[in-house]
Design an enzyme around this catalytic site. Structure first.
Site, PDB file in Angstrom:
ATOM      1  N   HIS A   1      48.837 -16.812  26.115  1.00  0.00           N
ATOM      2  CA  HIS A   1      48.023 -15.742  25.515  1.00  0.00           C
ATOM      3  C   HIS A   1      48.959 -14.713  24.899  1.00  0.00           C
ATOM      4  O   HIS A   1      49.944 -14.315  25.536  1.00  0.00           O
ATOM      5  CB  HIS A   1      47.138 -15.104  26.590  1.00  0.00           C
ATOM      6  CG  HIS A   1      46.217 -14.076  26.027  1.00  0.00           C
ATOM      7  ND1 HIS A   1      45.097 -14.400  25.287  1.00  0.00           N
ATOM      8  CD2 HIS A   1      46.264 -12.725  26.048  1.00  0.00           C
ATOM      9  CE1 HIS A   1      44.499 -13.291  24.899  1.00  0.00           C
ATOM     10  NE2 HIS A   1      45.192 -12.258  25.340  1.00  0.00           N
TER      11      HIS A   1
ATOM     12  N   GLU B   1      37.863 -16.890  35.041  1.00  0.00           N
ATOM     13  CA  GLU B   1      37.791 -15.660  34.253  1.00  0.00           C
ATOM     14  C   GLU B   1      38.601 -15.805  32.974  1.00  0.00           C
ATOM     15  O   GLU B   1      39.719 -16.335  33.012  1.00  0.00           O
ATOM     16  CB  GLU B   1      38.364 -14.482  35.057  1.00  0.00           C
ATOM     17  CG  GLU B   1      37.517 -14.078  36.231  1.00  0.00           C
ATOM     18  CD  GLU B   1      36.183 -13.479  35.803  1.00  0.00           C
ATOM     19  OE1 GLU B   1      36.202 -12.531  35.001  1.00  0.00           O
ATOM     20  OE2 GLU B   1      35.142 -13.984  36.249  1.00  0.00           O
TER      21      GLU B   1
HETATM   22  C1  GAR Z   1      49.399 -18.336  19.505  1.00  0.00           C
HETATM   23  O1  GAR Z   1      49.890 -17.058  19.163  1.00  0.00           O
HETATM   24  C2  GAR Z   1      48.694 -18.278  20.854  1.00  0.00           C
HETATM   25  O2  GAR Z   1      49.313 -17.396  21.755  1.00  0.00           O
HETATM   26  C3  GAR Z   1      47.336 -17.772  20.446  1.00  0.00           C
HETATM   27  O3  GAR Z   1      47.050 -18.467  19.258  1.00  0.00           O
HETATM   28  C4  GAR Z   1      48.266 -18.747  18.553  1.00  0.00           C
HETATM   29  C5  GAR Z   1      48.301 -20.216  18.234  1.00  0.00           C
HETATM   30  O4  GAR Z   1      49.389 -20.519  17.399  1.00  0.00           O
HETATM   31  N1  GAR Z   1      46.378 -18.062  21.469  1.00  0.00           N
HETATM   32  C6  GAR Z   1      45.291 -17.313  21.692  1.00  0.00           C
HETATM   33  O5  GAR Z   1      45.021 -16.330  21.031  1.00  0.00           O
HETATM   34  C7  GAR Z   1      44.423 -17.777  22.837  1.00  0.00           C
HETATM   35  N2  GAR Z   1      43.322 -16.908  23.038  1.00  0.00           N
HETATM   36  P1  GAR Z   1      49.897 -22.026  17.275  1.00  0.00           P
HETATM   37  O6  GAR Z   1      48.683 -22.881  16.927  1.00  0.00           O
HETATM   38  O7  GAR Z   1      50.884 -21.969  16.137  1.00  0.00           O
HETATM   39  O8  GAR Z   1      50.535 -22.428  18.574  1.00  0.00           O
END
Ligand code: GAR
Length: 189
Positions: free
Chosen positions: A109, A143
């Site tokens: 996250h 959660e």
């Molecule tokens: C990443 O920054 C991850 O931490 C975030 O989405 C992006 C995916 O990038 N995740 C969330 O926001 C989860 N709620 P990626 O597809 O290049 O790994």
């Protein structure tokens, strides 16, 4: 060898780093990459790296999350994963799904949890006048964006940062943190 399945919704840069990390004396190997979006860029990248993929488009299921998740579980369990990594998977999961993979599901996250659960984490951190941001790898419990924290990486917020510049610097840290935490988790199983 532990078997690792990974779920993505987008470009999958974290998934790529996880897959690349699982070689040599690493205790795990990637067995499957799945997505709720048949067009997700991550599926193409996984295929290029030789990892089997699947997609279950969530849209035809409408509000029936349980039916969507039953399809996800059917694909995932056919690959018999020991560990399930969420890597930019942008669907909220029901307690039933989470219970099914309890104790073996990780998420990354883009905030320093418990701060800024949910979406738009970087914009919210900037608006709040934070001096640092970062990312968290945690075990998934029922959660949203909760569960035992396995590790965090911190990034200083610079004057003039926008949600985009901050996200880019945090992503660099995500790419270090997630493989390291997956390795430690796999070693502990
Ligand atoms: C990443 O920054 C991850 O931490 C975030 O989405 C992006 C995916 O990038 N995740 C969330 O926001 C989860 N709620 P990626 O597809 O290049 O790994």
């Amino acid at each position: 060898m532990k078997r690792v399945a990974i779920l993505v919704s987008g470009g999958g840069s974290n998934m790529v780093r996880l897959v690349e990390s699982m070689t040599g004396d690493h205790p795990a190997r990637p067995v499957l990459v799945g997505s709720n979006d048949p067009q997700a860029g991550g599926l193409v990248k996984a295929t290029e790296m030789g990892v089997p993929t699947f997609a279950v488009d969530h849209r035809p299921f409408g509000k029936d999350r349980a039916a969507f998740e039953a399809e996800l579980i059917r694909h995932l369990d056919a690959a018999q994963p020991d560990i399930l990594c969420l890597a930019g998977f942008m669907r909220i999961l029901t307690p039933g799904f989470i219970r099914h993979y309890e104790g073996r599901m990780l998420n990354i996250h883009p905030s320093l949890l418990p701060k800024y659960k949910g979406l738009h984490t970087h914009a919210r951190a900037l608006e709040a006048g934070e001096t640092e941001a970062g990312c968290t790898v945690h075990e998934v419990t029922a959660e949203l964006d909760d569960g035992p924290i396995l590790g965090q990486a911190r990034v200083a917020i610079e004057p003039g940062d926008t949600p985009e510049t901050l996200a880019a610097r945090v992503l660099v840290q995500e790419h270090q943190l997630y493989p390291a935490m997956l390795r430690r988790f796999a070693e502990s199983l």
